[in-house]
Each structure stands twice: as structure tokens, then as C-alpha cells.
Design an enzyme around this catalytic site. Sequence first.
Site, PDB file in Angstrom:
ATOM      1  N   VAL A  29      85.857  33.698  23.713  1.00 24.19           N
ATOM      2  CA  VAL A  29      84.840  34.685  23.077  1.00 24.19           C
ATOM      3  C   VAL A  29      85.166  34.410  21.531  1.00 24.19           C
ATOM      4  CG1 VAL A  29      83.379  36.505  22.810  1.00 24.19           C
ATOM      5  CG2 VAL A  29      84.334  35.717  25.171  1.00 24.19           C
ATOM      6  N   GLU A 142      78.714  46.176  22.998  1.00 27.89           N
ATOM      7  CA  GLU A 142      77.726  45.469  24.163  1.00 27.89           C
ATOM      8  C   GLU A 142      78.251  44.526  24.897  1.00 27.89           C
ATOM      9  OE1 GLU A 142      74.805  45.412  25.985  1.00 27.89           O
ATOM     10  OE2 GLU A 142      74.062  46.166  24.178  1.00 27.89           O
ATOM     11  N   GLY A 147      78.899  40.898  29.779  1.00 19.10           N
ATOM     12  CA  GLY A 147      78.620  39.772  28.739  1.00 19.10           C
ATOM     13  C   GLY A 147      77.470  39.632  28.030  1.00 19.10           C
ATOM     14  N   GLY A 200      86.913  27.849  37.009  1.00 22.12           N
ATOM     15  CA  GLY A 200      86.969  28.328  35.716  1.00 22.12           C
ATOM     16  C   GLY A 200      86.382  29.822  35.722  1.00 22.12           C
ATOM     17  N   GLU A 203      90.508  33.947  37.268  1.00 19.82           N
ATOM     18  CA  GLU A 203      91.870  33.550  36.923  1.00 19.82           C
ATOM     19  C   GLU A 203      92.892  33.128  38.026  1.00 19.82           C
ATOM     20  OE1 GLU A 203      92.423  33.742  33.878  1.00 19.82           O
ATOM     21  OE2 GLU A 203      90.612  34.590  33.233  1.00 19.82           O
ATOM     22  N   ASP A 214      88.055  45.713  37.293  1.00 18.66           N
ATOM     23  CA  ASP A 214      87.092  44.942  36.159  1.00 18.66           C
ATOM     24  C   ASP A 214      85.906  45.705  36.426  1.00 18.66           C
ATOM     25  OD1 ASP A 214      86.295  42.950  33.815  1.00 18.66           O
ATOM     26  OD2 ASP A 214      84.754  42.702  35.428  1.00 18.66           O
ATOM     27  N   LYS A 218      83.814  48.899  33.809  1.00 18.76           N
ATOM     28  CA  LYS A 218      82.534  48.778  33.500  1.00 18.76           C
ATOM     29  C   LYS A 218      81.679  49.884  33.903  1.00 18.76           C
ATOM     30  CE  LYS A 218      83.084  43.771  32.998  1.00 18.76           C
ATOM     31  NZ  LYS A 218      82.770  42.361  33.400  1.00 18.76           N
TER      32      LYS A 218
END
Length: 447
Positions: A29, A142, A147, A200, A203, A214, A218
Site C-alpha cells: 500500500v 478510511e 480497504g 497471495g 499470509e 483482523d 475492524k
Amino acid sequence: MNRKLEDSNDEKGRHTVVLRTALLGCGSVGSQVARILLEEADSLEERIGARLELTGIAVRDTNAIRDVELPPELFTTNATALVKDADIVIELMGGIEPAKTLILAAIENGASVVTGNKALLAQHGPALYEKADAAGVQLSYEAAVAGAVPIVRPIRDSLSGDKITRVLGIVNGTTNYILDQMDSTGVKFYDALADAQQLGYAEADPTADVDGHDAASKAAILATLSFHTRFRLDRVFCEGIRHITAEDIAAAKDAGYVIKLLAIAERTTTGDGDEGVSVRVHPSLLRRTHPLAAVHGAFNAVFVEAEGAGELMFYGQGAGGVPTASAVLGDVVSAARRLVLGGPGRTEIASAEIRPLPIDTVMTSYAIGVEVVDESGVLASIASLFAGRGVSIESMHQSTGQSAQGSAELRFVTHRARESALAATVRDLADMDVVKTVISVLRVEGE
């Protein structure tokens, strides 16, 4: 504290305001953010009314191979010095430290901060928001939730005059890809995981994704935004998808459902009538007619229910360097415009004090799979047990050809009931002589 902006003349001799912009981290990113800041500098200046000058990129290894070729003189290992002289700091290094210390330093120096660090915000967001509010600087995030999917600003701004009642989100692309592959092809969990790793999407160590951590980070951010109360990560119930079997997927499909890992934040009440908010992450059955059921692959979506606006869904790519960089740059432009025009920074609205409620207070439905002794009277005794707990059965299905000799596999879907009553029912089922094993227990959401 508002910084004094630097003035200069461009190559054509025109007067312009320069905003010194520091980038922390240069992964997939960060490298795309740097590329856009350099390649689109003129276009961004037209939109902002000031020039974004990328003053440096802080990394651990200045010689590492990057996704994008960038000027080598921009790289530094001295993040502290870079932050000290910045008007805008973009934090994309991830993790708790040194990201937390650097963000606090940026805020104390009067810089606006843009971050995509969901783990940091979920654990220390309340303290960071307070520091930013006190300093009058902007803290934007954001890219931390879904994403490229724009969800933070719509909830914070567009729905700020409404009352949100529930948020359901598919906010982890890895788990959505795995469950979607299991549903569409019939593969087992670890085969779908291996495929996700090869592509991909996952991980080498997929723990944060498949165990729900994760998504839980969020969920805490979404709950804080939606209900104007600062929810910590330790208030989020979290359950991952490792235990989901191909048989669970097939049974769900036969019954007209799909299994998704959902982040859920909703207003609810206790048995005593006290109102609060439940924040949780777990695999859930959704009817195939629900909009979230059509979210395939590694895409993300957030489904919002509000009293005035009704039902809204935000959908798009939940990961990837270029899509996520889009969300980051949106925050950068917003922060830069504020610096040019003046005024206080904008973080989140946290004026309410809504009580966080444990998962056993929520109203939900269960899909329960059990292996039972194949003899008469079993179904009647199980139905009696459910009734004794005040739980009614919506549907029952008996699987054929999968159970051992002398056994039968039954799958029940309950009507909505309190989580505590449903969990107690499952415990009682496991203790019944006619029940050999409880195969699976999944919640049914979106009803």
C-alpha cells in the site's frame, strides 16, 4: 495547534502553499501511495489548493526491493526526524509500536495523521482520538476498515443525523475467499486456505485472518463510529472459521444458506430491558437472498441498517495496494484541504456512553448439527429438550448416507432466541444419551 504552512514558488514562478508529507512504511500500500503522490502531484495540487511534497519514506531497510521504483533519496530509517517536520503524516507500517509513538509525536507536533492501522486503532484508538481532538488535528483512517470500500466517512458524516441500529460486515477478504471457495467448489478448509496463500490473499501465517482477529479489530472501529461510543478490542467477541467443514457448507447450501465470517455491531437489550451494543465476529449463516450472500472472492462489503435511511450496502475491493491506496489518498486530500482552509481536525464522534453487552444477551438463531442414535422417539425427546429451554425449532433436516451404522445426522435451525438460552440448549443436547455428538453449531444472522 495549527502549523504555519510553508510558502514557495513552483517551477513557473507561481506562488503555492507546500504541505510537507511524511510516509511511514513502504509495503504494497505504501509504495502505491508514494507513487501516486509523485506521479499525480499536479492533479492533487489542483484539487487541494496546495502542493503535497513527499519529504521522505521511513522504512526498516532502505535497500529492500519495493513494489514500485521510487527515488532512493526519499528513503530513511529515521522516522522520528521525518515526523517532526511534517504537516501530514501517513502511517502504513502496521503493528502497535513504533506506530503508536510516531502517531502521538505527529499529533503533538500539530500534524494531521492518516493511518490504515486497524490493530492500533482497535487497541488504542480512544487515546489517539482524544489526543487528536485536544490538539485540533485530523486523524483519518478510511483504509483501516474495508480497504477501498468507503465506509468510515459515510457512517461518520452521511449518517451522523440518523440512528444506526445494526452493522453487518464482510471485512476480511481472506476468509471470504476461503468460504466462497468451499461453497462454490466443495473443497475443504485447508485446501481453500492453501489456494488463498498461493494467490497471495493469505499470509504464510494466516492466524490473524482465519481466527477472526483482523475482523475483530475492524468491528471495534465500526462500532465506535456507528454508536458514538469508544469500543475497545477486548469488548469484541471473536470466533474464527477453522472449524467450518465441507459438511457444514453443504448442509447450509441445502437449507438455502451461505456461510460468511461477519463482523456485527448492533443495538440490543438485556433480558431486563437495558439497552446496549453487542460487538462480535463469528461465522454465520446468511440466507442466499441477503445482499451480503452475493459477496464473492476476496471482496468486502458492509451492510448498514438505520432508522431513517433503512438498509444500505457498501461494496468493493477490501485489500490490495492500489485499491487501498485510493482510500488513503482520499483521507490525505481531506486533511490537506482542512490545512489549507483552516478549522479544527475531524476524527470521530464519541459523545454517547452506550453499554457494551456480552454475546449471551443477543437475540439470534442457531443452526445445530447432531449425530444421534437411529431409533424411534429420538426426535420427540430432542424437541422436548428444546421446548424446556424456551427454544423453538424452525426447521429440521435429516442427512442421508453420511452417518455410521445405527446413527443418523440431524440438522436443526431454531427460531430467534436469547444466545444464553441457545447455548444452554446445546450443552443439554451434548449430555443426552441419544445424542452421540454435537457436530456443529453456527449462528444465523441477517434475519
